[in-house]
Design a protein around this motif. Structure first.
Motif, PDB file in Angstrom:
ATOM      1  N   GLU A 273      -3.816  -3.003  -6.127  1.00 36.08           N
ATOM      2  CA  GLU A 273      -3.064  -3.716  -5.087  1.00 36.08           C
ATOM      3  C   GLU A 273      -3.721  -5.048  -4.764  1.00 36.08           C
ATOM      4  O   GLU A 273      -4.917  -5.120  -4.492  1.00 36.08           O
ATOM      5  CB  GLU A 273      -2.996  -2.868  -3.799  1.00 36.08           C
ATOM      6  CG  GLU A 273      -2.123  -3.559  -2.748  1.00 36.08           C
ATOM      7  CD  GLU A 273      -2.229  -2.982  -1.331  1.00 36.08           C
ATOM      8  OE1 GLU A 273      -2.629  -1.819  -1.169  1.00 36.08           O
ATOM      9  OE2 GLU A 273      -1.893  -3.736  -0.394  1.00 36.08           O
TER      10      GLU A 273
ATOM     11  N   ASP B 271      -6.163   0.308   4.053  1.00 35.02           N
ATOM     12  CA  ASP B 271      -5.446   0.379   2.761  1.00 35.02           C
ATOM     13  C   ASP B 271      -6.274   1.184   1.754  1.00 35.02           C
ATOM     14  O   ASP B 271      -5.762   2.038   1.031  1.00 35.02           O
ATOM     15  CB  ASP B 271      -5.239  -1.019   2.161  1.00 35.02           C
ATOM     16  CG  ASP B 271      -4.159  -1.799   2.853  1.00 35.02           C
ATOM     17  OD1 ASP B 271      -3.749  -1.393   3.953  1.00 35.02           O
ATOM     18  OD2 ASP B 271      -3.731  -2.828   2.294  1.00 35.02           O
TER      19      ASP B 271
ATOM     20  N   THR C  38       0.842  -1.207   0.000  1.00 33.07           N
ATOM     21  CA  THR C  38       0.000   0.000   0.000  1.00 33.07           C
ATOM     22  C   THR C  38       0.874   1.253   0.000  1.00 33.07           C
ATOM     23  O   THR C  38       0.589   2.230  -0.719  1.00 33.07           O
ATOM     24  CB  THR C  38      -0.946  -0.006   1.222  1.00 33.07           C
ATOM     25  OG1 THR C  38      -1.692  -1.217   1.215  1.00 33.07           O
ATOM     26  CG2 THR C  38      -1.906   1.181   1.177  1.00 33.07           C
TER      27      THR C  38
ATOM     28  N   LYS D  98      -8.143  -1.397  -4.559  1.00 34.31           N
ATOM     29  CA  LYS D  98      -7.892  -2.492  -3.611  1.00 34.31           C
ATOM     30  C   LYS D  98      -9.094  -3.417  -3.726  1.00 34.31           C
ATOM     31  O   LYS D  98     -10.099  -3.245  -3.023  1.00 34.31           O
ATOM     32  CB  LYS D  98      -7.762  -1.914  -2.194  1.00 34.31           C
ATOM     33  CG  LYS D  98      -7.553  -2.942  -1.101  1.00 34.31           C
ATOM     34  CD  LYS D  98      -6.112  -3.363  -0.965  1.00 34.31           C
ATOM     35  CE  LYS D  98      -5.967  -4.492   0.029  1.00 34.31           C
ATOM     36  NZ  LYS D  98      -4.576  -4.968   0.149  1.00 34.31           N
TER      37      LYS D  98
END
Ligand SMILES: Nc1ncnc2c1ncn2[C@@H]1O[C@H](COP(=O)(O)OP(=O)(O)OP(=O)(O)O)[C@@H](O)[C@H]1O
Ligand SMILES: C[C@H](N)[C@H](N)CCCCCC(=O)O
Ligand SMILES: [Mg+2]
Length: 225
Positions: free
Chosen positions: A118, A57, A19, A40
């Protein structure tokens, strides 16, 4: 018009700076004049904010982007417990549907010219009994950025990840050495060992930033060509 570029960002483990590096890359892209957002797709661990689940995150990635695509677009699956996601999902009776994730990606991608997605934990984290984050990377069909959290053990983890990416036909666009452990012994020798063995460009060596502000690491990084 700038061509859209997107990457799937994975790492050698959980808590190694994916992150942090995602946010630093978004800052670097914005400094270069791009419209940049992160995603995410699946997060585990959430706080309730005004009745909505917010993962840390996702909040950090949201704050680092050029615009706010909306929390549930940026983070379609937000599981409550900070545990392995397939266990958290099963406990909540949630089934992770890749198609829903890919739809959300398209929704935010049309508005940005740089997108960074991510992963969760390392490269092969189960999302249910058959599907894992490596399968998700294949479904995204994006080139991959690998973050190596520089600490003892990372050489093995990095090389296993490189092999796993190659086994799935994924292209490693570059890797980043992140100084998550500022006290790592023989840092230069470890970095050299990785450089000699990872078949992709080193996009930057991210220093340990004591206050954890990823904007301060943006200058140490570049986006893949
Ligand atoms: N280069 C750095 N300098 C200072 N702090 C860092 C650095 N890289 C990571 N950290 C810190 O280490 C912790 C873990 O980093 P981060 O949350 O980015 O890991 P992650 O790989 O994304 O973890 P997860 O698997 O939970 O998604 C965070 O508190 C982050 O701020
Ligand atoms: C909750 C944590 N911060 C991560 N998002 C989830 C990491 C899952 C790791 C699963 C595993 O590989 O054992
Ligand atoms: Mg993370």
């Amino acid at each position: 018009m700038t061509e859209r570029r997107a990457w799937f960002l994975t790492g050698t483990d959980t808590e190694i700076g994916k992150t942090f590096v995602t946010c630093a890359l978004l800052h670097a892209a914005r400094a270069a004049g791009h419209s940049a957002v992160g995603m995410k797709p699946i997060a585990a661990g959430a706080d309730l904010v005004d009745g909505e689940r917010v993962n840390e995150d996702a909040a950090r990635i949201r704050a680092a982007g050029s615009f706010d695509p909306g929390l549930r677009v940026l983070n379609p699956y937000c599981l409550a417990s900070p545990i392995a996601p397939h266990i958290a999902a099963a406990e909540e009776g949630v089934r992770i549907e890749p198609a829903r994730i890919l739809r959300a990606f398209e929704e935010l991608a049309v508005r940005a010219d740089v997108i960074i997605v991510e992963g969760v934990g390392g490269f092969r984290v189960p999302l249910d009994e058959r599907y894992d984050t490596a399968d998700l990377a294949v479904d995204f069909a994006l080139p991959v950025i690998l973050v190596v959290g520089m600490r003892l053990g990372c050489i093995n983890h990095a090389l296993l990840t490189v092999d796993a990416l190659a086994a799935r036909g994924l292209r490693l666009a570059g890797w980043i050495a992140n100084r998550v452990d500022p006290a790592m012994l023989r840092f230069d020798e470890n970095l050299a060992a990785l450089q000699a063995r990872i078949p992709a460009p080193l996009l930057g060596v991210v220093p340990h930033v004591p206050d954890g502000d990823p904007a301060k690491a943006a200058g140490a990084l570049r986006l893949p060509d």
